[in-house]
Design an enzyme around this catalytic site. Structure first.
Site, short mmCIF file in Angstrom:
data_model
loop_
_atom_site.label_atom_id
_atom_site.label_comp_id
_atom_site.label_asym_id
_atom_site.label_seq_id
_atom_site.Cartn_x
_atom_site.Cartn_y
_atom_site.Cartn_z
N SER A 153 -40.91 33.17 -71.61
CA SER A 153 -40.38 32.16 -72.55
C SER A 153 -38.91 32.46 -72.82
O SER A 153 -38.49 33.63 -72.74
CB SER A 153 -41.15 32.24 -73.86
N TYR A 209 -44.39 37.58 -80.80
CA TYR A 209 -44.32 36.81 -79.55
C TYR A 209 -43.11 37.23 -78.70
O TYR A 209 -43.24 37.47 -77.50
CB TYR A 209 -44.23 35.34 -79.92
N1 LIG Z 1 -45.47 25.51 -75.33
C1 LIG Z 1 -44.26 26.07 -75.32
O1 LIG Z 1 -43.29 25.56 -75.94
C2 LIG Z 1 -44.04 27.34 -74.54
C3 LIG Z 1 -42.71 27.80 -74.44
C4 LIG Z 1 -42.47 28.96 -73.73
C5 LIG Z 1 -43.51 29.63 -73.13
N2 LIG Z 1 -44.78 29.18 -73.24
C6 LIG Z 1 -45.85 29.93 -72.60
O2 LIG Z 1 -46.59 29.08 -71.74
C7 LIG Z 1 -47.91 29.60 -71.60
C8 LIG Z 1 -48.90 28.48 -71.79
O3 LIG Z 1 -48.83 28.07 -73.14
P1 LIG Z 1 -49.06 26.56 -73.60
O4 LIG Z 1 -47.86 26.17 -74.35
O5 LIG Z 1 -49.53 25.76 -72.47
O6 LIG Z 1 -50.19 26.78 -74.70
P2 LIG Z 1 -51.77 26.52 -74.73
O7 LIG Z 1 -52.05 25.11 -74.40
O8 LIG Z 1 -52.22 27.08 -76.03
O9 LIG Z 1 -52.29 27.42 -73.52
C9 LIG Z 1 -52.55 28.78 -73.64
C10 LIG Z 1 -53.61 29.13 -72.62
O10 LIG Z 1 -53.87 30.54 -72.71
C11 LIG Z 1 -55.27 30.72 -72.80
N3 LIG Z 1 -55.60 31.94 -73.52
C12 LIG Z 1 -55.18 32.31 -74.75
N4 LIG Z 1 -55.75 33.47 -75.09
C13 LIG Z 1 -56.55 33.84 -74.04
C14 LIG Z 1 -57.42 34.93 -73.81
N5 LIG Z 1 -57.58 35.90 -74.71
N6 LIG Z 1 -58.07 34.99 -72.62
C15 LIG Z 1 -57.92 34.00 -71.71
N7 LIG Z 1 -57.10 32.96 -71.86
C16 LIG Z 1 -56.44 32.88 -73.03
C17 LIG Z 1 -55.78 29.48 -73.54
O11 LIG Z 1 -57.14 29.21 -73.28
P3 LIG Z 1 -58.39 29.59 -74.21
O12 LIG Z 1 -57.98 29.38 -75.64
O13 LIG Z 1 -59.46 28.65 -73.73
O14 LIG Z 1 -58.70 31.01 -73.89
C18 LIG Z 1 -54.92 28.40 -72.87
O15 LIG Z 1 -55.51 28.01 -71.66
C19 LIG Z 1 -48.04 30.74 -72.61
O16 LIG Z 1 -47.86 31.97 -71.97
C20 LIG Z 1 -46.88 30.48 -73.56
O17 LIG Z 1 -46.44 31.65 -74.20
C21 LIG Z 1 -45.07 28.03 -73.94
#
Ligand SMILES: NC(=O)c1ccc[n+]([C@@H]2O[C@H](COP(=O)([O-])OP(=O)(O)OC[C@H]3O[C@@H](n4cnc5c(N)ncnc54)[C@H](OP(=O)(O)O)[C@@H]3O)[C@@H](O)[C@H]2O)c1
Length: 258
Positions: A145, A158
């Site tokens: 990120s 984070y």
């Molecule tokens: N959204 C943003 O603005 C943003 C910005 C920068 C980086 N990111 C990064 O992008 C990635 C995806 O995030 P997102 O924004 O798409 O959020 P999201 O929709 O909440 O996705 C997070 C994913 O991680 C899984 N997860 C969380 N804890 C887990 C565990 N203990 N074991 C297995 N799976 C787990 C969740 O599935 P379950 O809950 O079903 O386990 C979900 O599939 C993350 O690494 C996040 O830090 C996001």
């Protein structure tokens, strides 16, 4: 000009394991790659959501796991390797974010966040790399990120985990690229997903999960090491990275009000 990574343009029959694909960026990317012809396996904790994503992918392999359980990534990899013989790409996308100031953090909350965002990636990388090295090909995508670029308020748990992933991806690239493996670092800005839904402030340059997946696919086709987006936001943060602390701290205070 030579690129840092192989350009992936043809996804037909590419074997891709996406970890953290039950929602958000991982789910959108799984759907996008499956539509382009990839064989997709998806992991996360919520099996019902994974099955819904798999149905939209035209039948992805579903491997429900909690990445924080020691050994679960390795056993899922063993199962997938048994079926596929390996993987062309493993995408580490699982992540957890809770906006917290330093005084709101507890040892337990910090450990929980860092285990998902950082330690589980070490588990997964150490499970898959020996197979990829033996095959002499394959690739790792680490979703970090822009919050890992520099210290930001509300990212007390984070930010440090994401900064560690940036450092880890650089080291993996140095070690593994000369041995035939691809290593990509993905640094998104704000993406509209369940992870950011709890943010109470207006998120600048917010994009959809589908747009984020498109950016990642385009980045993988370009052969770059770092895939960052949206550029109108990430370029500003890259500039902030260069500022001396005496300018950086007041600027962050002023722009966030924190
Ligand atoms: N959204 C943003 O603005 C943003 C910005 C920068 C980086 N990111 C990064 O992008 C990635 C995806 O995030 P997102 O924004 O798409 O959020 P999201 O929709 O909440 O996705 C997070 C994913 O991680 C899984 N997860 C969380 N804890 C887990 C565990 N203990 N074991 C297995 N799976 C787990 C969740 O599935 P379950 O809950 O079903 O386990 C979900 O599939 C993350 O690494 C996040 O830090 C996001």
């Amino acid at each position: 000009m030579a690129t840092l990574n192989p350009r992936i343009r043809d996804w037909r029959d590419k074997r891709v394991w996406l970890i953290g694909a039950s929602s958000g960026i991982g789910a959108a990317l799984a759907e996008r790659l499956a539509a382009a012809g990839a064989r997709v396996a998806i992991s996360a904790r919520r099996e019902a959501r994974l099955r819904a994503v798999a149905a939209r992918c035209g039948g992805a392999r579903v491997l429900p796991i909690d990445v924080t359980e020691c050994g679960r990534l390795a056993s899922a990899w063993d199962a997938l390797r048994g079926e596929w013989g390996g993987a062309d790409l493993v995408v580490f996308c699982a992540g957890s974010f809770h906006p917290r100031r330093s005084w709101e953090m507890t040892a337990e909350s910090a450990r929980a966040t860092l285990t998902v965002n950082q330690l589980a990636v070490f588990d997964g990388v150490s499970a898959v790399v020996p197979t990829m090295l033996a095959a002499g090909c394959g690739g790792l995508v680490l979703v970090s990120s822009v919050a890992g670029y520099r210290g930001l308020p509300q990212a007390v748990e984070y930010g440090p985990g994401k900064a560690a992933l940036i450092n880890l991806a650089e080291i993996l690239y140095l070690d593994l690229a000369p041995r035939g493996l691809g290593v990509w670092l993905v640094d998104p800005g704000f993406v509209d997903t369940p992870l950011t839904a709890r943010n109470e402030f207006p998120m600048p340059a917010l994009i959809s999960a589908d747009a984020a997946a498109d950016e990642i696919v385009a980045g993988l086709a370009s052969g770059k090491f770092e895939i960052h987006f949206p550029k109108r936001f990430t370029r500003v943060l890259k500039l902030l990275r260069l500022l001396p602390y005496r300018w950086y701290f007041p600027l962050v205070r002023r722009s966030t009000g924190l």
